[in-house]
Design a protein around this motif. Structure first.
Motif, PDB file in Angstrom:
ATOM      1  N   ALA A  35      42.230-171.609 -73.221  1.00 49.10           N
ATOM      2  CA  ALA A  35      43.546-171.263 -72.697  1.00 49.10           C
ATOM      3  C   ALA A  35      43.398-170.656 -71.309  1.00 49.10           C
ATOM      4  O   ALA A  35      42.383-170.030 -71.004  1.00 49.10           O
ATOM      5  N   ASP A  36      44.407-170.856 -70.483  1.00 51.22           N
ATOM      6  CA  ASP A  36      44.388-170.300 -69.131  1.00 51.22           C
ATOM      7  C   ASP A  36      44.811-168.835 -69.096  1.00 51.22           C
ATOM      8  O   ASP A  36      44.289-168.047 -68.329  1.00 51.22           O
ATOM      9  N   ARG A  37      45.804-168.486 -69.916  1.00 54.73           N
ATOM     10  CA  ARG A  37      46.374-167.138 -69.886  1.00 54.73           C
ATOM     11  C   ARG A  37      46.492-166.571 -71.290  1.00 54.73           C
ATOM     12  O   ARG A  37      46.636-167.296 -72.257  1.00 54.73           O
ATOM     13  N   LEU A  38      46.471-165.245 -71.380  1.00 49.90           N
ATOM     14  CA  LEU A  38      46.642-164.515 -72.628  1.00 49.90           C
ATOM     15  C   LEU A  38      47.677-163.429 -72.340  1.00 49.90           C
ATOM     16  O   LEU A  38      47.486-162.626 -71.425  1.00 49.90           O
ATOM     17  N   ALA A  39      48.769-163.407 -73.080  1.00 48.15           N
ATOM     18  CA  ALA A  39      49.806-162.386 -72.888  1.00 48.15           C
ATOM     19  C   ALA A  39      49.353-161.095 -73.571  1.00 48.15           C
ATOM     20  O   ALA A  39      49.293-161.012 -74.794  1.00 48.15           O
ATOM     21  N   VAL A  40      49.016-160.099 -72.750  1.00 46.40           N
ATOM     22  CA  VAL A  40      48.495-158.829 -73.251  1.00 46.40           C
ATOM     23  C   VAL A  40      49.513-157.731 -72.951  1.00 46.40           C
ATOM     24  O   VAL A  40      49.898-157.525 -71.802  1.00 46.40           O
ATOM     25  N   GLY A  41      49.936-157.030 -73.995  1.00 43.35           N
ATOM     26  CA  GLY A  41      50.835-155.891 -73.818  1.00 43.35           C
ATOM     27  C   GLY A  41      50.039-154.604 -73.935  1.00 43.35           C
ATOM     28  O   GLY A  41      49.142-154.494 -74.763  1.00 43.35           O
ATOM     29  N   PHE A  42      50.356-153.637 -73.068  1.00 45.32           N
ATOM     30  CA  PHE A  42      49.675-152.348 -73.148  1.00 45.32           C
ATOM     31  C   PHE A  42      50.499-151.264 -72.469  1.00 45.32           C
ATOM     32  O   PHE A  42      51.313-151.554 -71.596  1.00 45.32           O
ATOM     33  N   PRO A  43      50.280-150.018 -72.897  1.00 46.32           N
ATOM     34  CA  PRO A  43      50.985-148.910 -72.252  1.00 46.32           C
ATOM     35  C   PRO A  43      50.309-148.540 -70.937  1.00 46.32           C
ATOM     36  O   PRO A  43      49.095-148.641 -70.805  1.00 46.32           O
ATOM     37  N   ILE A  44      51.125-148.131 -69.974  1.00 46.25           N
ATOM     38  CA  ILE A  44      50.608-147.657 -68.697  1.00 46.25           C
ATOM     39  C   ILE A  44      51.120-146.234 -68.505  1.00 46.25           C
ATOM     40  O   ILE A  44      52.330-145.995 -68.522  1.00 46.25           O
ATOM     41  N   SER A  45      50.203-145.305 -68.341  1.00 47.47           N
ATOM     42  CA  SER A  45      50.567-143.903 -68.172  1.00 47.47           C
ATOM     43  C   SER A  45      51.289-143.697 -66.846  1.00 47.47           C
ATOM     44  O   SER A  45      50.872-144.209 -65.810  1.00 47.47           O
ATOM     45  N   LEU A  46      52.369-142.934 -66.915  1.00 52.78           N
ATOM     46  CA  LEU A  46      53.098-142.546 -65.706  1.00 52.78           C
ATOM     47  C   LEU A  46      52.909-141.056 -65.418  1.00 52.78           C
ATOM     48  O   LEU A  46      53.526-140.518 -64.513  1.00 52.78           O
ATOM     49  N   ARG A  47      52.055-140.424 -66.197  1.00 52.15           N
ATOM     50  CA  ARG A  47      51.825-138.985 -66.064  1.00 52.15           C
ATOM     51  C   ARG A  47      51.166-138.684 -64.716  1.00 52.15           C
ATOM     52  O   ARG A  47      50.224-139.358 -64.309  1.00 52.15           O
ATOM     53  N   ALA A  48      51.672-137.662 -64.066  1.00 50.31           N
ATOM     54  CA  ALA A  48      51.104-137.200 -62.801  1.00 50.31           C
ATOM     55  C   ALA A  48      50.178-136.019 -63.074  1.00 50.31           C
ATOM     56  O   ALA A  48      50.250-135.396 -64.137  1.00 50.31           O
ATOM     57  N   GLN A  49      49.324-135.701 -62.114  1.00 49.09           N
ATOM     58  CA  GLN A  49      48.364-134.603 -62.267  1.00 49.09           C
ATOM     59  C   GLN A  49      49.050-133.286 -62.630  1.00 49.09           C
ATOM     60  O   GLN A  49      48.528-132.495 -63.393  1.00 49.09           O
ATOM     61  N   ASP A  50      50.237-133.040 -62.061  1.00 52.99           N
ATOM     62  CA  ASP A  50      50.899-131.755 -62.270  1.00 52.99           C
ATOM     63  C   ASP A  50      51.906-131.764 -63.427  1.00 52.99           C
ATOM     64  O   ASP A  50      52.616-130.787 -63.636  1.00 52.99           O
ATOM     65  N   ASP A  51      51.961-132.844 -64.214  1.00 48.26           N
ATOM     66  CA  ASP A  51      52.853-132.882 -65.375  1.00 48.26           C
ATOM     67  C   ASP A  51      52.356-131.909 -66.439  1.00 48.26           C
ATOM     68  O   ASP A  51      51.147-131.736 -66.619  1.00 48.26           O
ATOM     69  N   PRO A  52      53.288-131.288 -67.182  1.00 50.46           N
ATOM     70  CA  PRO A  52      52.869-130.393 -68.255  1.00 50.46           C
ATOM     71  C   PRO A  52      52.208-131.179 -69.388  1.00 50.46           C
ATOM     72  O   PRO A  52      52.451-132.379 -69.562  1.00 50.46           O
ATOM     73  N   GLN A  53      51.355-130.497 -70.160  1.00 48.49           N
ATOM     74  CA  GLN A  53      50.692-131.126 -71.297  1.00 48.49           C
ATOM     75  C   GLN A  53      51.717-131.442 -72.381  1.00 48.49           C
ATOM     76  O   GLN A  53      52.753-130.806 -72.477  1.00 48.49           O
ATOM     77  N   GLY A  54      51.389-132.418 -73.208  1.00 49.44           N
ATOM     78  CA  GLY A  54      52.254-132.771 -74.335  1.00 49.44           C
ATOM     79  C   GLY A  54      53.253-133.843 -73.955  1.00 49.44           C
ATOM     80  O   GLY A  54      53.535-134.085 -72.786  1.00 49.44           O
ATOM     81  N   GLY A  55      53.759-134.510 -74.957  1.00 58.16           N
ATOM     82  CA  GLY A  55      54.743-135.555 -74.720  1.00 58.16           C
ATOM     83  C   GLY A  55      54.101-136.807 -74.149  1.00 58.16           C
ATOM     84  O   GLY A  55      52.914-136.845 -73.857  1.00 58.16           O
ATOM     85  N   ASN A  56      54.898-137.811 -74.018  1.00 58.63           N
ATOM     86  CA  ASN A  56      54.422-139.081 -73.480  1.00 58.63           C
ATOM     87  C   ASN A  56      55.216-139.447 -72.243  1.00 58.63           C
ATOM     88  O   ASN A  56      56.424-139.266 -72.203  1.00 58.63           O
ATOM     89  N   ARG A  57      54.538-139.952 -71.252  1.00 59.63           N
ATOM     90  CA  ARG A  57      55.175-140.542 -70.077  1.00 59.63           C
ATOM     91  C   ARG A  57      54.447-141.844 -69.821  1.00 59.63           C
ATOM     92  O   ARG A  57      53.396-141.864 -69.205  1.00 59.63           O
ATOM     93  N   PHE A  58      54.996-142.928 -70.360  1.00 65.20           N
ATOM     94  CA  PHE A  58      54.361-144.222 -70.175  1.00 65.20           C
ATOM     95  C   PHE A  58      55.424-145.305 -70.156  1.00 65.20           C
ATOM     96  O   PHE A  58      56.569-145.095 -70.532  1.00 65.20           O
ATOM     97  N   THR A  59      54.995-146.451 -69.701  1.00 73.39           N
ATOM     98  CA  THR A  59      55.842-147.631 -69.753  1.00 73.39           C
ATOM     99  C   THR A  59      55.030-148.741 -70.405  1.00 73.39           C
ATOM    100  O   THR A  59      53.810-148.754 -70.323  1.00 73.39           O
ATOM    101  N   GLY A  60      55.711-149.627 -71.068  1.00 77.12           N
ATOM    102  CA  GLY A  60      55.032-150.790 -71.634  1.00 77.12           C
ATOM    103  C   GLY A  60      54.950-151.879 -70.587  1.00 77.12           C
ATOM    104  O   GLY A  60      55.849-152.036 -69.766  1.00 77.12           O
ATOM    105  N   ALA A  61      53.874-152.609 -70.583  1.00 70.45           N
ATOM    106  CA  ALA A  61      53.689-153.684 -69.609  1.00 70.45           C
ATOM    107  C   ALA A  61      53.125-154.908 -70.305  1.00 70.45           C
ATOM    108  O   ALA A  61      52.420-154.805 -71.304  1.00 70.45           O
ATOM    109  N   LYS A  62      53.439-156.057 -69.757  1.00 67.71           N
ATOM    110  CA  LYS A  62      52.918-157.327 -70.270  1.00 67.71           C
ATOM    111  C   LYS A  62      52.178-158.012 -69.129  1.00 67.71           C
ATOM    112  O   LYS A  62      52.740-158.251 -68.073  1.00 67.71           O
ATOM    113  N   PHE A  63      50.913-158.310 -69.380  1.00 67.29           N
ATOM    114  CA  PHE A  63      50.034-158.866 -68.362  1.00 67.29           C
ATOM    115  C   PHE A  63      49.599-160.268 -68.773  1.00 67.29           C
ATOM    116  O   PHE A  63      49.159-160.482 -69.903  1.00 67.29           O
ATOM    117  N   ALA A  64      49.743-161.215 -67.868  1.00 69.94           N
ATOM    118  CA  ALA A  64      49.255-162.572 -68.108  1.00 69.94           C
ATOM    119  C   ALA A  64      47.777-162.592 -67.717  1.00 69.94           C
ATOM    120  O   ALA A  64      47.415-162.871 -66.574  1.00 69.94           O
TER     121      ALA A  64
END
Length: 183
Positions: free
Chosen positions: A16-45
Motif C-alpha cells: 500500500a502507498d498510504r496508511l491512515a494513522v490517527g494520533f493525539p498531538i499535545s498542545l501543552r505549552a511549557q508554562d501550562d499547569p500540570q494536570g488535564g489534557n490539551r491535545f488535538t486528534g490528527a489523521k496522518f496519511a
C-alpha cells in the motif's frame, strides 16, 4: 511503526502507498499547569512506500508541527470550552462519537507517560507495564507507555483486518529496530 506496516502488507502481497494513522498531538505549552489534557486528534496519511526511516520520521515531524500550529490557534475556542461537558455525557455516547471519529483510520496510536521510578504491588516490583488501548473501530490500536526508563508497547488488533498478528508484531519490531538504529 509505518515501516512495520509496510513490511506486513508486502509480506501478505498487498503493498500500500498510504496508511491512515490517527494520533493525539499535545498542545501543552511549557508554562501550562500540570494536570488535564490539551491535545488535538490528527489523521496522518503515512507514506508506506517510503523505505527510508529517516524520511518517514521527517514526514511525521513536519505533519505534527503543522497540525500543532493550526490547532493551537483554535484550541481556546468553542471546542475547548465544550471539553468539560464531555465528562457529563453517558459513556455509550462518548464511545459512539469517538468511534465514528476514528473508524476511518487504519491505525490509531497513543502514548502515555508512565512513572519514572520503580513501583511495587504487594511488595513485588513491577518490571513492565503493557498498555492495551481500546480498539476504536480501526484495524489496530498501538499504545506506548514509559515505565522507569523503559517503554512498553501494547498492540490491540481487529482479527478480521489483521489476519496474522504474530507476523505483524514481528514486522513492527523490525520497523522499530530500523528507527532505533538511526540514534
Amino acid at each position: 511503526m509505518i515501516g512495520g506496516f509496510r513490511r506486513y502488507h508486502e509480506q501478505l502481497g498487498a503493498p500500500a502507498d498510504r496508511l491512515a494513522v490517527g494520533f493525539p498531538i499535545s498542545l501543552r505549552a511549557q508554562d501550562d499547569p500540570q494536570g488535564g489534557n490539551r491535545f488535538t486528534g490528527a489523521k496522518f496519511a503515512a507514506p508506506m512506500a517510503e523505505t527510508d526511516p529517516a524520511a518517514r520520521i521527517a514526514a511525521v515531524r513536519q505533519f505534527v508541527l503543522e497540525a500543532r500550529a493550526a490547532s493551537a490557534t483554535t484550541a481556546d475556542t468553542v471546542p475547548a470550552a465544550l471539553a468539560p461537558l464531555v465528562g457529563w455525557l453517558p459513556a455509550p455516547v462518548v464511545s459512539a462519537v469517538s468511534g465514528r471519529l476514528t473508524s476511518t483510520n487504519d491505525v490509531q496510536v497513543s502514548s502515555i507517560p508512565g512513572v519514572p521510578f520503580p513501583v511495587y504491588i504487594a511488595g513485588s516490583r513491577i518490571t513492565h507495564m503493557y498498555p492495551f488501548g481500546p480498539l476504536p473501530g480501526c484495524a489496530a490500536m498501538i499504545t506506548l507507555i514509559s515505565h522507569n526508563g523503559d517503554c512498553c508497547i501494547g498492540i490491540n488488533t481487529d482479527t478480521l483486518a489483521v489476519t496474522d498478528p504474530g507476523r505483524l508484531a514481528d514486522d513492527l519490531r523490525a520497523g522499530l529496530d530500523e528507527v532505533v538504529e538511526l540514534a
